[in-house]
Design a protein around this motif. Structure first.
Motif, PDB file in Angstrom:
ATOM      1  N   LEU A 247      -3.140   3.752  -2.044  1.00 53.01           N
ATOM      2  CA  LEU A 247      -3.167   2.944  -3.265  1.00 53.01           C
ATOM      3  C   LEU A 247      -2.519   1.587  -3.006  1.00 53.01           C
ATOM      4  O   LEU A 247      -1.409   1.526  -2.461  1.00 53.01           O
ATOM      5  CB  LEU A 247      -2.418   3.676  -4.383  1.00 53.01           C
ATOM      6  CG  LEU A 247      -2.210   2.918  -5.693  1.00 53.01           C
ATOM      7  CD1 LEU A 247      -3.556   2.662  -6.387  1.00 53.01           C
ATOM      8  CD2 LEU A 247      -1.269   3.692  -6.618  1.00 53.01           C
ATOM      9  N   VAL A 248      -3.186   0.514  -3.404  1.00 46.94           N
ATOM     10  CA  VAL A 248      -2.644  -0.840  -3.245  1.00 46.94           C
ATOM     11  C   VAL A 248      -2.216  -1.352  -4.621  1.00 46.94           C
ATOM     12  O   VAL A 248      -3.039  -1.427  -5.546  1.00 46.94           O
ATOM     13  CB  VAL A 248      -3.689  -1.788  -2.619  1.00 46.94           C
ATOM     14  CG1 VAL A 248      -3.077  -3.180  -2.418  1.00 46.94           C
ATOM     15  CG2 VAL A 248      -4.189  -1.235  -1.286  1.00 46.94           C
ATOM     16  N   VAL A 249      -0.922  -1.702  -4.753  1.00 43.38           N
ATOM     17  CA  VAL A 249      -0.353  -2.101  -6.040  1.00 43.38           C
ATOM     18  C   VAL A 249       0.733  -3.149  -5.834  1.00 43.38           C
ATOM     19  O   VAL A 249       1.231  -3.326  -4.724  1.00 43.38           O
ATOM     20  CB  VAL A 249       0.272  -0.895  -6.789  1.00 43.38           C
ATOM     21  CG1 VAL A 249      -0.776   0.081  -7.269  1.00 43.38           C
ATOM     22  CG2 VAL A 249       1.309  -0.205  -5.893  1.00 43.38           C
ATOM     23  N   PRO A 250       1.155  -3.847  -6.907  1.00 48.52           N
ATOM     24  CA  PRO A 250       2.355  -4.681  -6.818  1.00 48.52           C
ATOM     25  C   PRO A 250       3.570  -3.814  -6.462  1.00 48.52           C
ATOM     26  O   PRO A 250       3.647  -2.645  -6.839  1.00 48.52           O
ATOM     27  CB  PRO A 250       2.494  -5.264  -8.227  1.00 48.52           C
ATOM     28  CG  PRO A 250       1.113  -5.222  -8.795  1.00 48.52           C
ATOM     29  CD  PRO A 250       0.493  -3.993  -8.231  1.00 48.52           C
ATOM     30  N   GLN A 251       4.505  -4.397  -5.738  1.00 48.15           N
ATOM     31  CA  GLN A 251       5.654  -3.640  -5.249  1.00 48.15           C
ATOM     32  C   GLN A 251       6.444  -2.971  -6.369  1.00 48.15           C
ATOM     33  O   GLN A 251       6.935  -1.854  -6.210  1.00 48.15           O
ATOM     34  CB  GLN A 251       6.571  -4.555  -4.439  1.00 48.15           C
ATOM     35  CG  GLN A 251       7.746  -3.843  -3.804  1.00 48.15           C
ATOM     36  CD  GLN A 251       8.510  -4.744  -2.862  1.00 48.15           C
ATOM     37  OE1 GLN A 251       7.946  -5.600  -2.193  1.00 48.15           O
ATOM     38  NE2 GLN A 251       9.813  -4.568  -2.809  1.00 48.15           N
TER      39      GLN A 251
ATOM     40  N   VAL B 228       0.859  -1.179   0.000  1.00 51.20           N
ATOM     41  CA  VAL B 228       0.000   0.000   0.000  1.00 51.20           C
ATOM     42  C   VAL B 228       0.898   1.233   0.000  1.00 51.20           C
ATOM     43  O   VAL B 228       1.846   1.336   0.780  1.00 51.20           O
ATOM     44  CB  VAL B 228      -0.957   0.014   1.210  1.00 51.20           C
ATOM     45  CG1 VAL B 228      -0.211  -0.018   2.536  1.00 51.20           C
ATOM     46  CG2 VAL B 228      -1.891   1.233   1.148  1.00 51.20           C
ATOM     47  N   VAL B 229       0.637   2.148  -0.926  1.00 54.98           N
ATOM     48  CA  VAL B 229       1.409   3.391  -1.042  1.00 54.98           C
ATOM     49  C   VAL B 229       0.704   4.475  -0.248  1.00 54.98           C
ATOM     50  O   VAL B 229      -0.506   4.709  -0.425  1.00 54.98           O
ATOM     51  CB  VAL B 229       1.542   3.812  -2.516  1.00 54.98           C
ATOM     52  CG1 VAL B 229       2.385   5.084  -2.635  1.00 54.98           C
ATOM     53  CG2 VAL B 229       2.168   2.689  -3.342  1.00 54.98           C
TER      54      VAL B 229
ATOM     55  N   PRO C 181      -7.424   2.551  -9.559  1.00 56.87           N
ATOM     56  CA  PRO C 181      -7.298   3.045 -10.940  1.00 56.87           C
ATOM     57  C   PRO C 181      -7.871   2.060 -11.951  1.00 56.87           C
ATOM     58  O   PRO C 181      -7.983   0.860 -11.687  1.00 56.87           O
ATOM     59  CB  PRO C 181      -5.783   3.208 -11.119  1.00 56.87           C
ATOM     60  CG  PRO C 181      -5.188   2.264 -10.124  1.00 56.87           C
ATOM     61  CD  PRO C 181      -6.122   2.241  -8.957  1.00 56.87           C
ATOM     62  N   LEU C 182      -8.200   2.574 -13.124  1.00 60.32           N
ATOM     63  CA  LEU C 182      -8.780   1.728 -14.168  1.00 60.32           C
ATOM     64  C   LEU C 182      -7.790   0.708 -14.720  1.00 60.32           C
ATOM     65  O   LEU C 182      -8.206  -0.318 -15.264  1.00 60.32           O
ATOM     66  CB  LEU C 182      -9.316   2.605 -15.312  1.00 60.32           C
ATOM     67  CG  LEU C 182     -10.506   3.507 -14.953  1.00 60.32           C
ATOM     68  CD1 LEU C 182     -10.850   4.421 -16.119  1.00 60.32           C
ATOM     69  CD2 LEU C 182     -11.717   2.670 -14.547  1.00 60.32           C
ATOM     70  N   ASP C 183      -6.498   0.965 -14.575  1.00 57.48           N
ATOM     71  CA  ASP C 183      -5.499   0.007 -15.062  1.00 57.48           C
ATOM     72  C   ASP C 183      -5.001  -0.912 -13.945  1.00 57.48           C
ATOM     73  O   ASP C 183      -3.926  -1.496 -14.044  1.00 57.48           O
ATOM     74  CB  ASP C 183      -4.330   0.727 -15.734  1.00 57.48           C
ATOM     75  CG  ASP C 183      -3.522   1.591 -14.756  1.00 57.48           C
ATOM     76  OD1 ASP C 183      -3.933   1.735 -13.591  1.00 57.48           O
ATOM     77  OD2 ASP C 183      -2.462   2.120 -15.169  1.00 57.48           O
ATOM     78  N   ASP C 184      -5.780  -1.063 -12.895  1.00 60.36           N
ATOM     79  CA  ASP C 184      -5.422  -1.947 -11.787  1.00 60.36           C
ATOM     80  C   ASP C 184      -5.114  -3.354 -12.298  1.00 60.36           C
ATOM     81  O   ASP C 184      -5.803  -3.862 -13.195  1.00 60.36           O
ATOM     82  CB  ASP C 184      -6.574  -2.003 -10.777  1.00 60.36           C
ATOM     83  CG  ASP C 184      -6.349  -3.037  -9.696  1.00 60.36           C
ATOM     84  OD1 ASP C 184      -5.512  -2.778  -8.815  1.00 60.36           O
ATOM     85  OD2 ASP C 184      -7.000  -4.100  -9.743  1.00 60.36           O
ATOM     86  N   VAL C 185      -4.101  -4.009 -11.712  1.00 55.70           N
ATOM     87  CA  VAL C 185      -3.691  -5.333 -12.183  1.00 55.70           C
ATOM     88  C   VAL C 185      -3.892  -6.426 -11.135  1.00 55.70           C
ATOM     89  O   VAL C 185      -3.509  -7.581 -11.353  1.00 55.70           O
ATOM     90  CB  VAL C 185      -2.200  -5.319 -12.611  1.00 55.70           C
ATOM     91  CG1 VAL C 185      -1.995  -4.401 -13.802  1.00 55.70           C
ATOM     92  CG2 VAL C 185      -1.291  -4.930 -11.446  1.00 55.70           C
ATOM     93  N   LEU C 186      -4.509  -6.096 -10.016  1.00 55.50           N
ATOM     94  CA  LEU C 186      -4.662  -7.069  -8.938  1.00 55.50           C
ATOM     95  C   LEU C 186      -5.948  -7.888  -9.041  1.00 55.50           C
ATOM     96  O   LEU C 186      -6.086  -8.903  -8.368  1.00 55.50           O
ATOM     97  CB  LEU C 186      -4.597  -6.374  -7.577  1.00 55.50           C
ATOM     98  CG  LEU C 186      -3.214  -5.791  -7.232  1.00 55.50           C
ATOM     99  CD1 LEU C 186      -3.268  -5.035  -5.918  1.00 55.50           C
ATOM    100  CD2 LEU C 186      -2.169  -6.901  -7.162  1.00 55.50           C
TER     101      LEU C 186
END
Length: 251
Positions: A144-148, A81-82, A108-113
């Motif tokens: 924001l939650v994203v891959p590292q 999480v950022v 975001p619309l380009d989320d990959v999770l």
């Protein structure tokens, strides 16, 4: 002079967050006469460039359509999480999704999770890209939650991140069109799988049979094993206690 159009090349697409530099370096060492062209694409574009023939293979995020594409999973990333550097979450080294229950989580619309249900409270709107979402985190609109790798890609001095131990994770794979496993694709597969230059499975590294190698001599048969002249037909000489010498006396 050879026309440049006749020179074979390998076109590799890759999505944000994936770093192909190590594999490209090995490619250049092993196949210096075959250029490798890199094409950075969005996650949504990655499989399209394979369908259209604009790339020979791509480093993509899973899942992929296995009826149309072959894929070799390479690794799975941690999810983070950022947050702003002064956020209360930074007090812990790791958190859970429950710790985000009261946070505005930007999606975001380009989320990959591939969330079934994103955690926390939804933001007022969904930004188009992860880069746009990072700007909203910096403005203290939410987290924001994203891959590292994406957190590192969009690093800012005023932001940091913490691992979310129970969040979905993103897998990265090498993918190419089903039925289009060319020799160059095989070469790159060998590289990402860590095969050595002398691997028997590597296309370019296979050696001809020993008898066909230039200048290699066949092993010479020993006299003892041949049983021919010079060996006397007696392996190791005369048998002990028979012929050629005096018999031993019994004491």
């Amino acid at each position: 002079m050879t026309d440049s159009a006749d020179t074979p090349s390998f076109r590799l697409a890759y999505v944000p967050g994936v770093t192909p530099a190590k594999w490209v370096r090995i490619w250049e060492e092993r196949l210096p006469g075959t250029p490798l062209a890199l094409l950075q694409v969005t996650p949504a574009e990655a499989l399209e460039v394979l369908r259209d023939g604009a790339a020979d293979a791509a480093l993509v995020r899973l899942p992929v359509d296995r009826t149309a594409f072959s894929a070799i999973p390479l690794y799975t990333e941690a999810t983070v999480v950022v947050v702003p550097k002064d956020h209360v979450i930074t007090a812990a080294e790791e958190i859970t999704l429950d710790d985000l229950a009261d946070e505005v989580v930007i999606h975001p619309l380009d989320d990959v999770l591939g969330w079934e249900q994103p955690p926390g409270e939804p933001a007022f709107e969904r930004p188009a890209t992860t880069a746009d979402a990072i700007e909203l985190v910096a403005a203290d609109i939410g987290v924001l939650v994203v891959p590292q790798s994406l957190a590192r890609l969009h690093h800012r001095r005023d932001l940091t991140y913490r691992t979310v131990v129970d969040a979905p994770q993103s897998g990265v794979a090498l993918s190419w069109p089903e039925g289009a496993t060319t020799d160059l694709v095989e070469d790159f597969i060998g590289i990402v799988r860590g095969r050595t230059v002398n691997s028997t499975r590597g296309r370019a590294q296979q050696q001809p049979p020993a008898a066909e190698r230039k200048g290699e001599r066949k092993p010479r048969k020993s006299a003892a094993s041949s049983g021919g002249k010079g060996g006397g037909g007696k392996a190791g000489g005369a048998r002990r206690g028979t012929g050629g010498g005096k018999p031993r006396r019994r004491s």
